[in-house]
Design a protein around this motif. Structure first.
Motif, mmCIF file in Angstrom:
data_model
loop_
_atom_site.group_PDB
_atom_site.id
_atom_site.type_symbol
_atom_site.label_atom_id
_atom_site.label_comp_id
_atom_site.label_asym_id
_atom_site.label_seq_id
_atom_site.Cartn_x
_atom_site.Cartn_y
_atom_site.Cartn_z
ATOM 1 N N UNK A 95 0.719 -1.191 0.200
ATOM 2 C CA UNK A 95 -0.013 0.043 0.029
ATOM 3 C C UNK A 95 0.887 1.304 0.084
ATOM 4 N N UNK A 96 0.392 2.394 -0.778
ATOM 5 C CA UNK A 96 1.060 3.623 -0.659
ATOM 6 C C UNK A 96 0.777 4.547 0.403
ATOM 7 N N UNK A 97 1.409 4.697 1.564
ATOM 8 C CA UNK A 97 1.016 5.448 2.556
ATOM 9 C C UNK A 97 0.443 6.739 2.337
ATOM 10 N N UNK A 98 0.942 7.464 1.196
ATOM 11 C CA UNK A 98 0.527 8.665 0.734
ATOM 12 C C UNK A 98 -0.793 8.687 0.163
ATOM 13 N N UNK A 99 -1.106 7.366 -0.479
ATOM 14 C CA UNK A 99 -2.626 7.237 -1.084
ATOM 15 C C UNK A 99 -3.517 7.011 0.033
#
Length: 203
Positions: A95-99
């Motif tokens: 998972x992309x933390x910023x997303x």
């Protein structure tokens, strides 16, 4: 603050490559059958893969052959258990933390949120519900007599089908101010209905 404060806001996210940093479905199939069996079973599919590369066979058609090869015959319960482990053991690594921060911002603002992806609902729905999405739409794997048939039910949830599925959830789609997040041509139709479309450029 969005441009039109008189309308409710809808934030729509693609999954693979948008919320995650890689494609997840073939990794899901590998997770289910194991790495060795995955690569052994792929050998008969190599001609079809080459046909896709050469532009002879549509990608979504070839995808059906993979679904039949790796998932056909599993019981619904077996596949559900695989999905449960996959979303707890594998997906968090990609998972992309910023997303997720962007999703959480929309949720903190009280926006309606939707996850619309070509990946199967079998793991999208439990994961999407766990992180608080209001609506989750994905490709539906077909079942019969409590087993996966190796096919899909309906149409792959890609391109214009993404918008159609979203309208199934929210018939008043045109009443919303829409944010849409995507990363591929399969998101073009979704981005096309958005007031604020983001194509790989929002983080």
């Amino acid at each position: 603050m969005h441009a039109d404060s008189t309308r409710p806001v809808l934030a729509v996210f693609d999954f693979d490559g948008t919320l995650t940093d890689r494609h997840t479905f073939w990794r899901y199939m590998r997770f289910i059958v194991g790495t060795r069996a995955f690569w052994l079973r792929i050998i008969p599919l190599l001609p079809k893969m080459l046909s896709v590369i050469l532009g002879i066979t549509p990608l979504m058609q070839a995808r059906l052959a993979f679904i039949a090869c790796y998932l056909g015959g599993l019981t619904v319960e077996q596949e559900r258990e695989h999905a449960r482990f996959f979303i707890t053991e594998q997906l968090p690594l990609w998972l992309r933390p910023q997303a997720l921060r962007r999703l959480q911002w929309h949720q903190s603002m009280g926006h309606v949120t939707a996850l619309v992806s070509n990946s199967p609902e079998n793991y999208l729905i439990p994961w999407g519900q766990a992180v608080g999405f209001d609506h989750v739409c994905g490709t539906r794997l077909a079942t019969a007599k409590n087993k996966l048939t190796g096919g899909i039910s309906g149409t792959n949830c890609v391109d214009r089908e993404k918008v159609a599925r979203l309208r199934d959830c929210l018939s008043n789609l045109d009443d919303f101010y829409i944010y849409a997040y995507g990363d591929s041509s399969g998101d073009d139709a979704l981005l096309g209905i958005a007031n604020s479309p983001f194509y790989r450029n929002w983080y």
